[in-house]
Structures are given as structure tokens and as C-alpha cells.
Scaffold this active site. Structure first.
Site, short mmCIF file in Angstrom:
data_model
loop_
_atom_site.label_atom_id
_atom_site.label_comp_id
_atom_site.label_asym_id
_atom_site.label_seq_id
_atom_site.Cartn_x
_atom_site.Cartn_y
_atom_site.Cartn_z
CE LYS A 222 22.10 -8.64 3.79
NZ LYS A 222 22.39 -8.71 5.25
CB THR B 163 19.37 -11.31 5.75
OG1 THR B 163 20.34 -10.64 6.52
CG2 THR B 163 18.09 -11.49 6.53
CG ASP B 164 26.13 -12.52 5.33
OD1 ASP B 164 26.32 -11.39 4.84
OD2 ASP B 164 27.00 -13.39 5.40
CG PHE C 93 -8.07 19.86 -16.17
CD1 PHE C 93 -8.53 18.56 -16.37
CD2 PHE C 93 -8.28 20.44 -14.93
CE1 PHE C 93 -9.17 17.86 -15.37
CE2 PHE C 93 -8.92 19.75 -13.91
CZ PHE C 93 -9.36 18.45 -14.14
NE ARG D 282 -3.50 20.13 -17.93
CZ ARG D 282 -4.04 19.42 -16.94
NH1 ARG D 282 -4.27 19.99 -15.78
NH2 ARG D 282 -4.35 18.15 -17.14
CB VAL E 282 -3.59 13.26 -15.50
CG1 VAL E 282 -2.64 12.12 -15.18
CG2 VAL E 282 -2.86 14.60 -15.47
CD GLN E 283 -8.26 12.48 -13.79
OE1 GLN E 283 -7.59 13.26 -14.47
NE2 GLN E 283 -8.81 12.85 -12.63
CG ASN F 68 -1.27 17.16 -13.10
OD1 ASN F 68 -0.38 17.49 -13.87
ND2 ASN F 68 -2.50 17.65 -13.15
CG HIS G 294 0.09 20.97 -10.27
ND1 HIS G 294 -0.83 20.46 -11.15
CD2 HIS G 294 -0.24 20.44 -9.06
CE1 HIS G 294 -1.69 19.68 -10.50
NE2 HIS G 294 -1.34 19.65 -9.23
#
Ligand SMILES: O=c1[nH]c(=O)c2[nH]c(=O)[nH]c2[nH]1
Length: 323
Positions: A14, A59-60, A171, A188, A253-254, A280, A282
Site C-alpha cells: 500500500k 493491501t487493505d 561560477f 550570482r 553547486v558541486q 540548480n 537558475h
């Protein structure tokens, strides 16, 4: 036709079981809201290959067990422990079920601060959704070596933690070739929706002990601040992520991702690996040269277009060094 195919794997259960629980300590209430997924594996092949429903735990019923354990489990306030309780209950209750996979997504409900400015106190039973980010827990319970040899794997994480900084991000220095149109910038906007997951080492765990299978002992190598104290780890990981995001003079970002992960590993002895997925998102300065206005020199950029797509996607897994 039948001789050409074989059931390679099968798992069912479920999804999207929504459950809210209040725990009352007198007038001091605790609340949790979870989205739960429960999946099972085991000797269930014939339900697929021979339409044999005699092996099917509905699943109930899985949904009903989730609600029942939400009512009676002493572990309900911790998504790690609740997922472990639910997962071990499934494999110990049903002889032919050898593995369970429980996912719990915890939504934010924080106490509303009330009182005079500067002297606010958390309200005992009023809460606010103070963020769209979710805490996530994934538990795998493996009883395939025997119901008395259960192994648990736990990973926890954060999803949809949206952050932005308006400076402190550059960057430059990337590959410049005939495809490169991006301008180098020393300043930035940096925005991302943090998605992260950290793993704990697998550990042995006992099956629930009483007749109804309603409780279970702690894992054998339980350590404070580890999986048993998932809330502490989660809070540290969230704080580390937000602080590094805010304080890092980001080169990319890395590079910021790696610093976040290093701090998570350093601060949480029980965490083995951490994986970040950082889109990222932008923000593009609007070119206003047509009207004689400089809005593209980084120091003059003030009006941006938030661009939903495409976005960068920076990801990595950082592990604890062995030895
Ligand atoms: O921090 C970034 N990393 C990249 O790999 C990349 N690529 C890109 O176009 N912008 C950025 N920013």
C-alpha cells in the site's frame, strides 16, 4: 508463450497511507503526520503466475495494520522507529513474507510560538506547517535468513528543502568551447531544492515479542544519536545543510554540496553515506540593454527571471572513509 517468461521479481503493498497521530502528555500534546508506504516480498509468486490469492495479505490489511500500529506503537513519534516497528511486524506476523520495505514521509508540524515579543513560548497543542520540506525514512527489513535473524537497513533524508541566496555564489573557470554561451560570474543567485539521503549501517533487530507482535526491543548496537534517535540526527543534518548553504562562498553547486556532505559525515558517527541531489534553479538577469539600462553586470543585476526548466542537477554520494 508461458515457457518464454519467468517472474523475475515481485513486490506489492500500500502506498500513500496518510496518518495523523496525537500523543497526549496531559495538556502537552505531540503530533505527527506521516505518508506511509508498505511493500512486501516473499512466497507470493503464485498470486502473479497462478492467480492464487491464498498467499495475498491484502493491501487493505496493510493499511489497517499501519493505522493499528499508529494507535498502539510506543514508537509512533519517531519515523525511523515506527517504520522499524511496522516492518518487523509484517515479517513476523506472516510466515511466508520474508522482506518488508517501509517508507515514511514526515510532514512539518511545529509548535506555534505565543506570548509577548521576545518571550514567546511554544504552544502546548497548536502547530504550524513551517516549511514544505519533508523528513523521509526508508526501512528494509530482511528476514530471509530466518525470523530470528532479522537485519534492518535504514536510510533517512530530507526532501523539498527550498533555499536561495542572493550573493556569495560564483561560477568561473569551466570548460569554454564552441558550445559554451554561459558568462563567467563572480556573483550570482544560487537556489536549490535540497534532496538528501543518509544511510546507517545495517543492524540486527529482534522480531516483536508479545503475542500480538505489538512491541519490539531496541537494535542490538543501539547508540545514542544513531538510528534510534533519528530526530537528533535529522535536525543536525538539516542545520548543517542550511548553515553551509548560507555561509559557504560557493565556487559551484558541486563544491558546496561536498562541504555539506563532509559536515554531515563529521557530525554524525552513525551515518555511513550521504547522497545529495541539488537542482540548480537558475535565476537569469533580464537583459535591459535595449532601453540603455545595465542589469546584466553581476553587481548591477537586480531583476531576474526565475527559470523553472531546464535546471542543472548536481548529485553525489559521500561515504565515511573506512579504517
Ligand atoms: O554550480 C554550477 N555547476 C555547474 O556544473 C554548472 N553548469 C552551469 O551551466 N552552471 C553551473 N553552476
Amino acid at each position: 508463450m508461458s515457457s518464454q517468461s519467468v517472474l523475475a521479481s515481485a513486490r506489492y503493498g500500500k502506498d500513500l497511507v496518510r496518518v495523523f497521530r496525537v500523543v497526549r502528555e496531559g495538556s502537552w500534546h505531540h503530533v505527527v503526520e506521516y505518508n506511509v508506504k508498505v511493500l512486501l516480498e516473499g512466497n507470493i509468486e503464485t498470486s502473479y503466475t497462478e492467480a492464487d490469492n491464498s498467499v495475498v495479505v491484502t493491501t487493505d490489511a496493510m493499511k489497517n495494520i499501519t493505522y493499528y500500529l499508529a494507535k498502539i506503537s510506543p514508537h509512533i513519534l519517531s519515523p525511523e522507529r515506527f517504520a522499524l516497528h511496522l516492518g518487523t511486524h509484517m515479517v513476523s506476523k506472516y510466515a511466508h513474507i520474508h522482506k518488508s520495505f517501509v517508507t515514511v514521509e514526515k510532514l512539518r508540524w511545529s509548535r506555534i510560538p505565543v506570548g509577548a515579543e521576545g518571550q514567546e513560548q511554544p504552544h502546548p497543542h497548536a502547530f504550524v506547517r513551517d516549511g514544505a520540506d519533508k523528513r523521509t525514512v526508508e526501512v528494509e527489513i530482511d528476514a530471509s535468513a530466518g525470523k530470528d535473524k532479522i537485519v534492518a537497513k535504514v536510510s533517512s533524508g530530507i526532501a523539498d528543502l527550498l533555499v536561495l541566496k542572493s550573493t556569495g555564489s560564483a561560477f568561473t573557470g569551466y570548460i569554454r568551447d564552441e558550445y559554451t554561451t554561459l558568462r563567467e560570474v563572480d556573483d550570482r543567485v544560487f537556489s536549490t531544492s535540497v534532496d538528501l539521503k543518509y544511510t546507517f549501517a545495517p543492524f540486527a533487530i529482534s522480531a516483536p515479542t508479545d503475542a500480538k507482535g505489538l512491541d519490539f526491543p531496541a537494535p542490538s548496537q543501539d547508540t545514542p544519536g544513531g538510528v534510534w534517535d533519528g530526530e537528533i540526527v535529522a535536525e543536525r543534518v538539516r542545520t548543517a545543510t542550511l548553515e553551509i548553504f548560507a555561509l559557504d562562498e560557493s565556487a559551484s553547486v558541486q563544491a558546496t554540496l561536498y562541504k555539506m556532505a563532509q559536515r554531515v559525515i563529521a557530525e554524525n558517527a552513525d551515518v555511513q553515506t550521504v547522497t545529495y541531489n541539488l537542482p540548480n534553479k537558475h535565476y537569469i538577469p533580464v537583459d535591459m540593454k535595449y532601453i540603455g539600462v545595465d542589469n546584466t553586470t553581476p553587481s548591477k543585476a537586480e531583476v531576474f527571471v526565475p527559470v523553472a526548466a531546464p535546471s542543472g542537477l548536481i548529485s553525489a554520494t559521500i561515504s565515511r572513509k573506512q579504517g
